[in-house]
Design a protein around this motif. Structure first.
Motif, short mmCIF file in Angstrom:
data_model
loop_
_atom_site.label_atom_id
_atom_site.label_comp_id
_atom_site.label_asym_id
_atom_site.label_seq_id
_atom_site.Cartn_x
_atom_site.Cartn_y
_atom_site.Cartn_z
N PRO A 84 0.70 -1.49 -0.07
CA PRO A 84 0.10 0.03 -0.05
C PRO A 84 0.86 1.35 -0.03
CG PRO A 84 -1.07 -1.57 1.62
CD PRO A 84 0.46 -2.07 1.13
N VAL A 85 2.08 1.25 0.68
CA VAL A 85 2.98 2.52 0.49
C VAL A 85 3.14 2.92 -0.75
CG1 VAL A 85 5.34 3.23 1.12
CG2 VAL A 85 4.20 1.94 2.74
N ASN A 86 3.37 1.97 -1.86
CA ASN A 86 3.88 2.49 -3.13
C ASN A 86 2.52 3.25 -3.69
OD1 ASN A 86 5.88 0.96 -2.83
ND2 ASN A 86 5.44 -0.66 -4.26
N ILE A 87 1.21 2.63 -3.63
CA ILE A 87 0.07 3.48 -3.97
C ILE A 87 -0.19 4.90 -3.16
CG2 ILE A 87 -2.33 3.30 -4.08
CD1 ILE A 87 -1.96 0.16 -3.71
N ILE A 88 0.18 4.81 -1.89
CA ILE A 88 0.07 6.18 -1.28
C ILE A 88 1.10 7.21 -1.73
CG2 ILE A 88 0.37 7.14 0.94
CD1 ILE A 88 -0.37 4.87 2.18
N VAL A 89 2.55 6.84 -2.32
CA VAL A 89 3.35 7.69 -2.64
C VAL A 89 3.22 8.10 -3.99
CG1 VAL A 89 5.17 6.90 -0.76
CG2 VAL A 89 5.01 5.88 -3.29
N SER A 101 3.09 0.92 11.85
CA SER A 101 2.91 0.54 10.34
C SER A 101 3.47 1.32 9.58
CB SER A 101 1.24 0.35 10.16
OG SER A 101 1.20 0.76 8.89
N ASN A 102 4.45 0.79 8.54
CA ASN A 102 4.92 1.52 7.63
C ASN A 102 4.18 2.12 6.82
OD1 ASN A 102 4.02 -0.64 6.19
ND2 ASN A 102 5.92 -1.14 4.81
N ALA A 103 2.70 1.85 6.53
CA ALA A 103 1.75 2.69 5.85
C ALA A 103 1.29 4.03 6.59
CB ALA A 103 0.46 1.96 5.58
N ALA A 104 1.22 3.72 8.04
CA ALA A 104 0.99 4.80 8.74
C ALA A 104 2.22 5.91 8.83
CB ALA A 104 0.51 4.54 10.21
N THR A 105 3.16 5.25 8.92
CA THR A 105 4.64 6.08 8.78
C THR A 105 4.73 6.85 7.65
OG1 THR A 105 5.63 4.56 10.41
CG2 THR A 105 7.03 6.06 8.90
N VAL A 106 4.61 6.30 6.53
CA VAL A 106 4.51 7.17 5.23
C VAL A 106 3.51 8.06 5.17
CG1 VAL A 106 4.48 6.88 2.72
CG2 VAL A 106 5.82 5.18 3.97
N LEU A 107 2.38 7.95 5.73
CA LEU A 107 1.32 8.89 5.57
C LEU A 107 1.71 10.24 6.36
CD1 LEU A 107 -1.95 6.48 5.64
CD2 LEU A 107 -1.27 8.31 3.71
N ILE A 108 2.28 9.88 7.56
CA ILE A 108 2.81 11.03 8.44
C ILE A 108 3.83 11.57 7.62
CG2 ILE A 108 3.95 11.64 10.46
CD1 ILE A 108 2.60 9.12 11.93
N MET A 109 4.78 11.10 6.99
CA MET A 109 5.89 11.74 6.37
C MET A 109 5.41 12.28 4.81
SD MET A 109 8.20 11.62 8.75
CE MET A 109 9.29 12.30 7.74
N VAL A 110 4.67 11.82 4.38
CA VAL A 110 4.48 12.38 3.00
C VAL A 110 4.25 13.85 3.02
CG1 VAL A 110 2.52 12.63 1.21
CG2 VAL A 110 3.66 10.29 1.71
N LEU A 158 18.11 12.59 3.46
CA LEU A 158 18.52 11.94 4.77
C LEU A 158 17.73 12.14 5.85
CD1 LEU A 158 20.60 10.07 5.84
CD2 LEU A 158 22.08 12.01 6.25
N ALA A 159 17.54 13.33 6.21
CA ALA A 159 16.55 13.68 7.49
C ALA A 159 15.22 12.95 7.33
CB ALA A 159 16.41 15.19 7.84
N VAL A 160 14.63 13.07 6.16
CA VAL A 160 13.30 12.32 6.01
C VAL A 160 13.16 11.01 6.20
CG1 VAL A 160 11.46 11.99 4.38
CG2 VAL A 160 12.35 14.33 4.87
N CYS A 161 14.34 10.37 5.54
CA CYS A 161 14.41 8.81 5.52
C CYS A 161 14.86 8.49 6.96
CB CYS A 161 15.44 8.53 4.63
SG CYS A 161 15.13 8.76 2.79
N VAL A 162 15.57 9.04 7.59
CA VAL A 162 16.03 8.68 9.00
C VAL A 162 14.77 8.58 10.07
CG1 VAL A 162 17.37 9.07 11.02
CG2 VAL A 162 18.49 9.30 8.94
N LEU A 163 13.96 9.64 9.66
CA LEU A 163 12.58 9.66 10.64
C LEU A 163 11.91 8.71 10.17
CD1 LEU A 163 11.82 13.46 10.56
CD2 LEU A 163 12.61 12.13 12.56
N THR A 164 11.77 8.30 8.72
CA THR A 164 10.91 7.10 8.54
C THR A 164 11.32 5.87 8.97
OG1 THR A 164 10.49 8.52 6.20
CG2 THR A 164 9.92 6.23 6.32
#
Length: 519
Positions: A155-160, A433-442, A419-425
């Motif tokens: 689902p992360v791929n679809i989100i980004v 959940s990685n889906a929740a993480t990416v939704l926060i970081m997007v 780098l900062a974004v990816c480290v937080l992710t």
């Protein structure tokens, strides 16, 4: 109170609730949506908009198509073909398993492919005298890499992809993720083949998955069935049931070869206290066991009725039969959906919904099976967290966090911001959940890209790569959790194998991704 403070407060509380593992994920996500409405940050329609979002509908439809492939034995067939060619060498076996789970993940998601392959990997590993603890974590981690091969991998791929389009760029192509995913898959499999045996314990699992073929032979012996009796094929199978107390079947006259009164099921054998019952005058008592045979549909419908207790779930046994009934139709639907997604003839949500509808209309799945196939926790999680992304942007919270990031790393180098974004992710991705993480970081990544006046595409692709690096804990992804018990793993086993891979994924996200998707 400042709206930004409210939104960030809701975000922090949500992360704490996710990390506690005491509140169901769906409840947290719904609580986030309702909190945004209750505090006046969003209107009710905005707070609940995630449930009508095309991304959510697409993800839900993929669960249905995935179930069609699994239920008809397509996954079992693919596993059988590849694992049979894997030999008994540990490294070759890891390579074959890694390639298989990666391809399946690209088509049916990492959780579905790992769940489908765990029993077969355990059985083959035991037969090859290899501890399952040396194989199952590599299975899950290779699945993470496989999720980066195609749009449908996670689902992360679809989100980004949707986020990139919303930010004014373009959505990613169906196989475009493979530009980053394929090198990562190769590197992941090579690392696992060379080093996993040194970094993973040789530990006996607490649970051993059953081998269906061995189970069939045990039942054949137990019920004294002739060798010519075919218990399992693509269209029919068996179920062992027990007569419970107060069953309406107590006292009913039965004999081997008769057809039951509760469906078109044939009694192959019956036992009482472990001894076979024969003759024409047998009447059922509480505790008697029956071995029934019939079509898979009849077994699933009638063997589950309240007058019997099912020992072996027919639905689980059906999945282990390679290329069962409906397999060709399921494959045809999958191929048609992939063509629609790869060519872009219709939006992804439309392609997924057409695929889900097709497997029901073609009789591959019953409507009830299609509904059960959907991981409602995932659907509610994403639908509930989408409004948070909306609020983070609408209130200016994303701009404020982006300002903090640029205040630390400066504005001269987009690589440092990435780098900062990816480290937080990757840090958040080990805990929630990685889906929740990416939704926060997007939204934060989107604002950072705009502030730096660079393309949002490398930020979005880096997010999905960093989101896949959920290797350090068993709770990071459902796939990690699935292999914990059958592999006999402990919490600390994950970071020993996962940390080098996490650093690799982080390097690829920050250094390699911008070479393909330029700033």
């Amino acid at each position: 109170m400042d709206a930004v403070v409210i939104v960030l407060g809701i975000l922090v509380l949500a992360v704490i609730a996710f990390m506690s593992n005491r509140v169901p994920l769906g409840v947290v996500a719904l609580g986030v949506a309702l909190a945004l409405w209750a505090t006046g940050i969003l209107t009710l329609n905005q707070a609940l908009a995630g449930f009508g979002d095309p991304t959510v509908l697409f993800i839900a439809s993929l669960f249905v198509v995935s179930e069609a492939l699994d239920a008809t034995g397509v996954t079992a067939w693919a596993a059988q073909q590849v694992l049979a060619r894997g030999g008994t060498g540990r490294r070759r076996f890891i390579v074959m398993v890694g390639l298989l789970v990666a391809v399946l993940t690209a088509l049916i998601s990492v959780n579905g492919s790992v769940a489908a392959l765990i029993p077969m990997v355990v059985v083959v590993a035991v037969r090859a005298s290899v501890s399952p603890s040396r194989m199952l974590m590599p299975l899950a981690f290779a699945g993470h890499a496989g999720s980066l091969l195609a749009l449908t991998g996670t689902p992360v791929n679809i989100i980004v992809s949707e986020a990139a389009a919303d930010a004014g760029a373009r959505p990613f192509g169906f196989f475009e993720f493979a530009l980053a995913g394929l090198p990562l898959l190769v590197a992941t499999i090579v690392f696992l083949a060379l080093f996993s045996h040194r970094l993973l314990p040789d530990r006996a699992p607490s649970v051993i998955s059953s081998d269906v073929s061995e189970h069939v032979e045990q039942l054949r012996t137990q019920y004294s069935l002739p060798a010519s009796t075919e218990l399992v094929n693509g269209h029919s199978g068996f179920a062992e049931v027990v007569i419970p107390p107060r069953s309406a079947l107590i006292g009913v006259h039965v004999f081997a070869g008769m057809t039951t009164s509760f469906g078109d099921l044939v009694v192959l054998g019956l036992q009482r206290a472990g001894y076979g019952l024969r003759g024409a005058n047998v009447r059922l008592q509480a505790g008697d066991t029956l071995l029934l045979r019939g079509s898979w549909a009849d077994l699933e419908t009638h063997a589950a009725q309240s007058d019997v207790l099912v020992v072996d779930d027919p639905a689980s046994l059906r999945r282990a039969v390679p290329l069962g009934g409906g397999a060709k139709r399921a494959i045809g639907v999958l191929l048609a959906m992939v063509v629609l997604l790869a060519t872009g003839l219709v939006p992804p949500a439309v392609a997924g919904l057409l695929g889900a509808m097709a497997v029901v209309l073609l009789g591959v799945l019953r409507p009830a099976e299609a509904y059960r196939a959907i991981s409602w926790t995932t659907v509610v999680l994403i639908a509930g967290m989408i409004p948070l992304s909306t609020a983070v942007i609408a209130t200016g919270a994303a701009e404020r966090v982006a300002g903090w990031v640029t205040g630390v790393v400066g504005t001269s180098s987009p690589h440092l911001a990435l780098l900062a974004v990816c480290v937080l992710t990757v840090l958040l991705g080990q805990l929630i959940s990685n889906a929740a993480t990416v939704l926060i970081m997007v939204p934060i990544a989107t604002v950072l890209a705009a502030d730096l006046q660079v393309s949002v595409l490398p930020f979005m692709m880096a997010l999905t790569v960093a989101g896949a690096a959920a290797f350090l804990t068993p709770v990071a992804t459902p796939a990690n959790t699935m292999v914990m018990e059958p592999g006999g793993y402990r919490f600390t086993d994950y970071w020993r194998l996962g940390l080098p891979l996490l650093l690799l994924y982080l390097a690829v996200a920050v250094l390699y991704v911008p070479l393909i998707w330029h700033f």
